[in-house]
Structures are given as structure tokens and as C-alpha cells.
Design an enzyme around this catalytic site. Sequence first.
Site, mmCIF file in Angstrom:
data_model
loop_
_atom_site.group_PDB
_atom_site.id
_atom_site.type_symbol
_atom_site.label_atom_id
_atom_site.label_comp_id
_atom_site.label_asym_id
_atom_site.label_seq_id
_atom_site.Cartn_x
_atom_site.Cartn_y
_atom_site.Cartn_z
ATOM 1 N N SER A 142 22.690 -3.118 1.475
ATOM 2 C CA SER A 142 21.956 -3.570 2.874
ATOM 3 C C SER A 142 22.005 -4.788 3.384
ATOM 4 O O SER A 142 22.093 -5.840 2.519
ATOM 5 C CB SER A 142 20.641 -3.002 2.393
ATOM 6 O OG SER A 142 19.801 -3.161 3.723
ATOM 7 N N TYR A 155 11.960 -3.923 -1.119
ATOM 8 C CA TYR A 155 13.291 -3.444 -0.729
ATOM 9 C C TYR A 155 14.381 -4.323 -0.448
ATOM 10 O O TYR A 155 15.463 -4.432 -0.939
ATOM 11 C CB TYR A 155 13.254 -2.695 0.726
ATOM 12 C CG TYR A 155 14.602 -1.927 1.012
ATOM 13 C CD1 TYR A 155 14.980 -0.957 0.508
ATOM 14 C CD2 TYR A 155 15.379 -2.545 2.259
ATOM 15 C CE1 TYR A 155 16.262 -0.317 1.013
ATOM 16 C CE2 TYR A 155 16.586 -2.002 2.488
ATOM 17 C CZ TYR A 155 17.046 -0.765 1.906
ATOM 18 O OH TYR A 155 18.259 -0.445 2.476
#
Length: 255
Positions: A142, A155
Site C-alpha cells: 500500500s 495498517y
Amino acid sequence: MGTLDSMAAVVTGGSHGIGLATARALLREGASVTICSRTQADVDAAVARLGASGSVEGVAADVSRREDMERLIAHAEAAHGPVDILVCSHGAFFHAPFTELTDEAWDATFDINAKGCFLAGQIAARRMIANDRRGRIVLIGSMNADRVDPGSAHYCASKAAVNLLAAGMACDLGPYGITVNAISPGWIRTRLTEAGLDDRTDADGRFILNPVGRVGEGDDVAAAVLYLAQPSTGFVTAQVLRVDGGQSMMGANGF
């Protein structure tokens, strides 16, 4: 003929979003594909959607459990022969301010996002070595591996781990001819991101956070996976390939 004819691929998180698009692209290029997702219903629905594209199998599995990943790779080998390509496209995200983040939530995030890549990658790599396959492993990370948003510390940390895991794996697996790379997607239209897209467009509907002016699609990431999965890319390893429409060059807020 496709560029991946006679190759066998495994795609975790292959029932939706980037994983589904990747499985479809691999099938289109001639690979046989085994996907996994957490529930049998998701697996069955995805296999039904992909079946017309080529040879596809599905397994309900939890990426954070070693026995499930062992079963996944064994199923893929039984159905399609030795695994040549592994794409770890699974992931989990939820918003949680740092001061409210629980131990259980932290552990669950790392178990899926980071440990899942470790388990699937290690098991697949061992089989690639045993079968003398010069394999390709791609981890979907990501843009949040190196930028942060409020409520996403867990995250971001897990995705940063994915990037360094890919590099470490590449270091140890290179002598066997196995390459390992990560892809860092920007805003890609998935069921997790759909709700947050409308307030990031201008009055004309143009996406304002990248120079391209649009949201990415699963096929954009799948194209990058195909590049890294090719037999011809054996000298490309330990890299993080950004697929973000240029957003990372502009900072968090775009134009």
C-alpha cells in the site's frame, strides 16, 4: 498463446478487488490459477466469475493460519502442478485512533497483512525450491507503507512490514532464481475504498489526488503483477513498484 502458458499461479485474497482482477489477468495470459478467500461463499462466487476465462480452482482459507496456507499450496499443486507464481493480494483495514487501538486489533491487522504474506511466501518458496521452479512472488502492499492517515497507524505499520519482508525474501531467495517484489497501490476502486472516493473529486468529477485525475482500477494493479510475474523479469527483485497515478510524487493532498 499467453505469456504465462503452462504456469501455475496462486492468488490470496482472490475473490474480489485487486486479487480478482489479478486472477483474471493471469488466466488471460494462460496461467492456471488457484485463489483463496476466507469464506467458501466468496470463493465459489469468484470461481464462477472466473471460470470462463480458464482453469481456476478455489480454496476457503485463512491466510494467518499456517495449516490453511499449506493446504492452499497443496491444493494448487494437485490441481495444476508445481506453483510458479504467488500473488499475496489479501489485506485488512479498519479505522482506529491510536489511543483506542486494542492489542487484539493490532495483532489481527499484522496477522493478516504481514504474517499472511510470510506464511504464504515461505510455503510457496519452499515448494518452488523443491520443484526447481524459478518462481515469482508478488506482495500487494500500500502507499500507506510510507505515508500516514489519521487512525491508520496499525495498517501503515503492517504495510511497511510487507515492503521490507519482500526485500528480505528477495535477498534469501535470489540464489534459487526466485524473485520477490512488492506493489504499492494508490487509490484503487474496491469495496473497501468506494465509500471514500466521492469527497476526493472536484466539481467536474476529476480525482484530485493524482496527476492522472482518476481513481485506479484493479486492472491497473493486475498489469503490474503481470510484468513482475513474467519469466523475462528475473533481474527485477527486491523492488517496490508504485501504481498510484503519480500520487506519491505529490504528497498527501494532491494538487
